[in-house]
Design a protein around this motif. Sequence first.
Motif, PDB file in Angstrom:
ATOM      1  N   SER A  38       5.716   6.662  -0.864  1.00  0.00           N
ATOM      2  CA  SER A  38       5.097   7.097  -2.121  1.00  0.00           C
ATOM      3  C   SER A  38       5.211   6.008  -3.181  1.00  0.00           C
ATOM      4  CB  SER A  38       5.790   8.363  -2.614  1.00  0.00           C
ATOM      5  OG  SER A  38       7.095   8.029  -3.068  1.00  0.00           O
TER       6      SER A  38
ATOM      7  N   TYR B  82       0.815  -1.217   0.000  1.00  0.00           N
ATOM      8  CA  TYR B  82       0.000   0.000   0.000  1.00  0.00           C
ATOM      9  C   TYR B  82       0.845   1.262   0.000  1.00  0.00           C
ATOM     10  CZ  TYR B  82      -4.081  -2.865   0.914  1.00  0.00           C
ATOM     11  OH  TYR B  82      -5.080  -3.788   0.801  1.00  0.00           O
TER      12      TYR B  82
ATOM     13  N   LYS C 281       1.321   4.923   1.371  1.00  0.00           N
ATOM     14  CA  LYS C 281       0.948   5.591   2.624  1.00  0.00           C
ATOM     15  C   LYS C 281       1.706   6.906   2.728  1.00  0.00           C
ATOM     16  CE  LYS C 281       1.020   1.141   4.961  1.00  0.00           C
ATOM     17  NZ  LYS C 281       1.921   0.279   5.703  1.00  0.00           N
ATOM     18  N   ASN C 282       1.415   7.655   3.781  1.00  0.00           N
ATOM     19  CA  ASN C 282       2.240   8.818   4.069  1.00  0.00           C
ATOM     20  C   ASN C 282       3.673   8.345   4.265  1.00  0.00           C
ATOM     21  OD1 ASN C 282       0.176  10.608   3.938  1.00  0.00           O
ATOM     22  ND2 ASN C 282      -0.238  10.598   6.147  1.00  0.00           N
TER      23      ASN C 282
ATOM     24  N   ARG D 198      -6.008   7.230  -0.709  1.00  0.00           N
ATOM     25  CA  ARG D 198      -5.588   6.350   0.377  1.00  0.00           C
ATOM     26  C   ARG D 198      -6.033   4.916   0.072  1.00  0.00           C
ATOM     27  NH1 ARG D 198      -4.924   8.467   5.526  1.00  0.00           N
ATOM     28  NH2 ARG D 198      -6.291   6.874   6.390  1.00  0.00           N
ATOM     29  N   LYS D 199      -5.363   3.952   0.696  1.00  0.00           N
ATOM     30  CA  LYS D 199      -5.675   2.528   0.536  1.00  0.00           C
ATOM     31  C   LYS D 199      -5.444   2.031  -0.893  1.00  0.00           C
ATOM     32  CE  LYS D 199      -8.702   1.783   4.407  1.00  0.00           C
ATOM     33  NZ  LYS D 199      -9.954   1.187   4.888  1.00  0.00           N
ATOM     34  N   THR D 200      -4.545   2.681  -1.601  1.00  0.00           N
ATOM     35  CA  THR D 200      -4.196   2.216  -2.948  1.00  0.00           C
ATOM     36  C   THR D 200      -2.993   1.291  -2.850  1.00  0.00           C
ATOM     37  OG1 THR D 200      -5.057   4.175  -4.049  1.00  0.00           O
ATOM     38  CG2 THR D 200      -3.363   2.949  -5.220  1.00  0.00           C
TER      39      THR D 200
END
Length: 402
Positions: free
Chosen positions: A358, A352, A354-355, A394-396
């Motif tokens: 990348s 995933y 996330k912050n 998000r959640k990609t």
Amino acid sequence: MKRVSLAIFSLVLAAGPARGAFNIASYYSPRNSERPPRNSTEYIILHTTEGPARGSLRKLHSRGEAHYFINTDGRVLRIIDKRRVAFHAGRSMWEGKTDLDNCSIGIELVGYHDRDITAAQYAALKELLRQLQEIYKIPDEKVLTHSMVAYGPPNVWHKRSHRGRKRCGMLFARDSVRRKIGLNRKPAFDPDVRAGRLINADGQLAMILYGREISPAAPAAAPTPGNAVILTAGKTAWDVARDRYNTAEVVYRFPDGKEIRGDRVTDWNRIPAGTVVVLGEAATENPVDAIRVIGRDGKTALEVAGEEYALATTVYFFPDGRVRRGDEMTPEDFKSLPVETRVLVGYVDGGYIKNGRSAFDICGPRWNRPDTYYRLADRSLVAGSGISETSIPRKTRVFFRN
Ligand SMILES: [Zn+2]
């Protein structure tokens, strides 16, 4: 906008070669500035457009699919800066190294894999090779053809990853052609087939690449755009269309007269003998072959992913939303694969985004490739070329070719 760009193409192509002196005109792709620098340059890979100049240049330019373009009149255009990555080799392997875009320069010539190029092209290519080989210290035997390095993932006809995905640039393996472009040595065999990393799926191609010189007059029996080829019991859609078999560029006309495009075929096991296959002009050097579908590209995991079906690099996207790698599945899972399950073969599950993690952190320069996939929370798969790094939801989860 369209009118303006067509005018530019006409201008670029009509200007004609500078008489006498070799020179290169810059006609950079809009993608040029976003491409990362290459860390190494070990190979030069030669391509043929398999279509006329104007349409081919438009596609290569907009997608940044070559470093150089050589028109039939010998004019050379710079499409991507030679220090940057161009997307010309696609799914590729040589001497065990994969993704050769990261270590090679791609030269695209207007022409066809089984036809001779023009005298002006011979002269221009010879000089361009001389300069590039000198700059990057590339020996003759590392000037390769796209057909040498391209490989395909398993499919309904081949249970293993295979050479023969395309015949692009095939003529540049001929001894007589190589001599005319200043090359004295060439690879004697396919290192990846010899080492068992790939199987050979095109005996005739291998013969031309590594066998004895065959007269250019000998029929190469590979269809070119506009040709219609009739399927027989021993000749499959892959034999005719190679990596384009399941794209909209290929039309199948069944014996009953019904026509269907490759991207609409629902069962590759049921294309009858007597079907006429018509190839359109190649729309892209490396059609995105990535997403297979259970029920369409084969009924079982073995048919769709071949012997790679249970590997960590084969990823299954179930219609109910589950995502599983081949190595996470049980024999029971494989027996009951639902129709419409989507399958990626030869991919890394990047996890995933996330912050602080990348897309670029996960897959580097591959993040915006057309064959990198983003799995969004709504279960859709979006190609890297269609995503903006600053607005990935998000959640990609990201999947990229290994
Ligand atoms: Zn090519």
